[in-house]
Design an enzyme around this catalytic site. Structure first.
Site, mmCIF file in Angstrom:
data_model
loop_
_atom_site.group_PDB
_atom_site.id
_atom_site.type_symbol
_atom_site.label_atom_id
_atom_site.label_comp_id
_atom_site.label_asym_id
_atom_site.label_seq_id
_atom_site.Cartn_x
_atom_site.Cartn_y
_atom_site.Cartn_z
ATOM 1 N N ASP A 1 0.853 -1.179 0.000
ATOM 2 C CA ASP A 1 0.000 0.000 0.000
ATOM 3 C C ASP A 1 0.896 1.240 0.000
ATOM 4 O O ASP A 1 1.841 1.322 0.789
ATOM 5 C CB ASP A 1 -0.874 0.003 1.255
ATOM 6 C CG ASP A 1 -2.294 0.485 0.999
ATOM 7 O OD1 ASP A 1 -2.426 1.514 0.325
ATOM 8 O OD2 ASP A 1 -3.240 -0.171 1.461
ATOM 9 N N ASP B 1 -3.268 4.541 -2.316
ATOM 10 C CA ASP B 1 -4.365 5.021 -1.484
ATOM 11 C C ASP B 1 -4.907 6.355 -1.995
ATOM 12 O O ASP B 1 -4.131 7.245 -2.372
ATOM 13 C CB ASP B 1 -3.865 5.154 -0.040
ATOM 14 C CG ASP B 1 -4.937 5.548 0.930
ATOM 15 O OD1 ASP B 1 -5.935 4.806 1.053
ATOM 16 O OD2 ASP B 1 -4.791 6.610 1.580
ATOM 17 N N GLU C 1 -6.688 3.411 -5.875
ATOM 18 C CA GLU C 1 -7.967 3.602 -5.180
ATOM 19 C C GLU C 1 -8.574 4.910 -5.660
ATOM 20 O O GLU C 1 -8.080 5.993 -5.340
ATOM 21 C CB GLU C 1 -7.788 3.630 -3.666
ATOM 22 C CG GLU C 1 -9.132 3.725 -2.955
ATOM 23 C CD GLU C 1 -9.026 4.054 -1.475
ATOM 24 O OE1 GLU C 1 -10.026 3.858 -0.770
ATOM 25 O OE2 GLU C 1 -7.958 4.520 -1.034
ATOM 26 N N HIS D 1 -11.133 -3.535 3.725
ATOM 27 C CA HIS D 1 -10.954 -3.141 5.121
ATOM 28 C C HIS D 1 -11.791 -1.924 5.487
ATOM 29 O O HIS D 1 -11.896 -1.586 6.665
ATOM 30 C CB HIS D 1 -9.476 -2.840 5.385
ATOM 31 C CG HIS D 1 -8.945 -1.683 4.605
ATOM 32 N ND1 HIS D 1 -8.796 -1.716 3.240
ATOM 33 C CD2 HIS D 1 -8.548 -0.446 4.984
ATOM 34 C CE1 HIS D 1 -8.317 -0.556 2.817
ATOM 35 N NE2 HIS D 1 -8.158 0.229 3.858
ATOM 36 N N ASP D 2 -12.389 -1.261 4.516
ATOM 37 C CA ASP D 2 -13.227 -0.088 4.771
ATOM 38 C C ASP D 2 -14.717 -0.400 4.680
ATOM 39 O O ASP D 2 -15.534 0.335 5.236
ATOM 40 C CB ASP D 2 -12.915 1.025 3.759
ATOM 41 C CG ASP D 2 -11.557 1.669 3.997
ATOM 42 O OD1 ASP D 2 -11.096 1.665 5.152
ATOM 43 O OD2 ASP D 2 -10.972 2.169 3.024
#
Length: 544
Positions: A104, A206, A269, A331-332
């Site tokens: 990430d 990200d 993302e 994860h969100d």
């Protein structure tokens, strides 16, 4: 399986990515938090599962205010996870097993404890002052514009010592970087180079669409449809604080660097509508991101008509050279089984792994972890702590991986940093690994079928007409013709079979135990019915 053709494809086109949230995967040093050694110890599980690459949420040094998305050193490993030697061991172990490793990368902001920001904040004359976005108050006082943080409140934080505000799209502890500053830009490119040199296979980037802001910092327009049950951020349209034209130049620069290292992947993302999302592929002359992340399966209504239209629209938006990708858990996001229920979580698994494009799985979804209630005194997510009445907490998707029935589910020998799913003694990897009818076995079966049939990996895609709440499509490559039929409802439905074809084999069902791929047709499928909540993968042949 057309091995020669697949060998000509890029690994991220044919592979399946598995996201690991390192804090919650496997603890080996008895602190209740997962670590790199723990991930290494579980690699054989991932090989058995059948995935091709792992993506790690941030593992860099961090104060952990936002659990790693507040980076204080881009070229190190936080001690709770290990060190660079542990990372190198993990990377070697990953590659030895024929897997890939994706990190990430967090380019929009750092921690306020990063040395760059400490220096930037020290004085208006600091050499790194303009590495971040500082502005004077408005003439009458107050923040420079009306921008709202994604976590609520103003995006501007007053700094008493230097008499200016700094910008933060997220927490005040996460100041935004100024990508218009050439030296900062060079320093961040050096970060990517550091990890590429170390051997990583790519990056998930990200909030890439946030990375640069309107040069004039104009006010965002008011959203007239906003209601108080939505996040405060949504009171405004993020017209000037996100998705700026100059961000595509940065993405192209990332891509040029990645291409120097050969077969690497960049996953961006980017939460935008189809037309704007597709721009992040760039052009043939100036490519940008290999895989702009497609969140539609998370956000879309779960019914056949809506999904059919979404899939069609997304496919139509892609440039000719663009490769699709699909994400259904993260994860969100709220857990798949919590959103859809146990039965439809199985159908969702089949949809994810049979659509055209690169699928990404999220840890724990393969065993169907559902709704996890986090007591208020154990909430760790800053977003939930700041806006507790909206039900947007992310802790419920970040709970530890339950491996077996031993104390603390085999994740740790001490109480984990977040509670386990309440049913962990029944819902764990060991229990499902020995149950041919489990969700884990279904994932293993689907991934095995995917490996056997080229049509599921790179074949063409066509919607098949269907009635009721059934989504059906055909995947074809050469002589391979596969029908995927998904019943999204709780009533049996007619099985749609393309005209001129018959069913040759049933390859997989969401409601029957895993078996070896049959040599002959399953008689029930010849009855022309889909059971309630059933998905089928069928091999077709021409009608005699």
């Amino acid at each position: 399986m057309d091995h020669q053709l697949l060998n000509e494809c890029r690994w991220w086109e044919t592979g399946v990515i598995y996201q690991i949230y390192p804090r919650s995967y496997q603890d080996t040093d008895a602190d209740g938090i997962g670590d790199l050694a723990g991930i290494e110890s579980r690699l054989d599980y991932l090989v058995r599962l059948g995935v091709d690459a792992i993506w790690l949420s941030p593992i860099y040094p961090s104060p952990m205010v936002d659990f790693g998305y507040d980076v204080s050193d881009y070229c190190g490993i936080d001690p709770i996870f290990g060190d660079l030697d542990a990372f190198d061991r993990l990377l070697t172990a990953v590659h030895t097993r024929g897997l890939k490793l994706i990190l990430d990368f967090v380019p929009n902001h750092t921690s306020d404890q990063h040395p760059w920001f400490v220096e930037s904040r020290s004085s208006r004359e600091s050499s790194k002052r303009d590495w971040y976005i500082w502005r004077d108050p408005l003439p009458g006082g107050g923040p420079p514009n009306n921008w709202i943080s994604d976590f609520g409140g103003s995006s501007w934080q007053w700094d008493e010592a230097t008499g200016q505000y700094y910008l933060h799209a997220f927490l005040k502890e996460q100041p935004d970087l100024n990508w218009r500053q050439p030296e900062l830009r060079g320093a961040m490119m050096a970060v990517l180079q550091f990890w590429f040199d170390r051997g990583v296979d790519g990056f998930r980037i990200d909030v890439l669409w946030h990375v640069i802001k309107d040069a004039e910092l104009r006010d965002n327009p008011v959203n007239p449809t906003w209601t108080p049950d939505r996040t405060e951020r949504d009171r405004l349209w993020q017209v000037y604080s996100t998705d700026q034209p100059e961000a595509h130049e940065i993405a192209a620069e990332f891509r040029a660097l990645a291409d120097r290292y050969g077969d690497r992947v960049l996953i961006g993302e980017i939460s935008l509508p189809d037309d704007r999302l597709a721009r992040w592929f760039g052009t043939l002359d100036q490519p940008q991101i290999h895989l702009p992340v497609n969140f539609h399966l998370i956000e879309n209504a779960w019914n056949a008509d809506s999904l059919r239209q979404m899939i069609t629209n997304y496919a139509a938006s892609l440039p000719a050279f663009g490769w699709p990708n699909w994400v259904i858990g993260s994860h969100d996001a709220r857990r798949i089984a919590a959103r859809l229920g146990e039965a439809q979580a199985r159908v969702a698994a089949m949809l994810l792994l049979t659509l055209r494009g690169t699928p990404t799985l999220y840890q724990g979804d393969e065993i169907g972890i559902g709704e996890v209630t986090i007591p208020r005194d154990r909430v760790r997510d800053p977003q939930d702590l700041r806006q507790p009445d909206l039900g947007i907490g992310r802790d419920r998707s970040r709970t530890p991986m339950p491996w077996d029935t031993s104390e603390y589910a085999g994740f740790s020998t001490v109480d984990p940093w977040l509670p386990l799913n309440h049913d962990w003694q029944q819902r764990n990897v060991a229990a499902q690994d020995h149950d041919s009818g489990s969700l884990l076995s279904l994932y293993q079966s689907l991934l095995a079928v995917r490996r056997q049939y080229t049509a599921l990996v790179i074949g063409s895609f066509a919607i098949v007409d269907s009635v009721g709440d059934v989504l059906a499509f055909e995947r074809r490559h050469g002589d391979e013709r596969l029908l995927i039929a998904l019943n999204l409802g709780d009533q049996s439905q007619t099985l749609p079979i393309p005209k001129g074809t018959v069913i040759a084999k049933q390859l997989c069902s969401t409601i029957t135990p895993r078996t070896a791929i049959p040599r002959t047709a399953i008689p029930r499928t010849l009855e022309g019915k889909l059971a309630a909540n059933e998905g089928l993968v069928l091999q077709l042949s021409e009608q005699p």
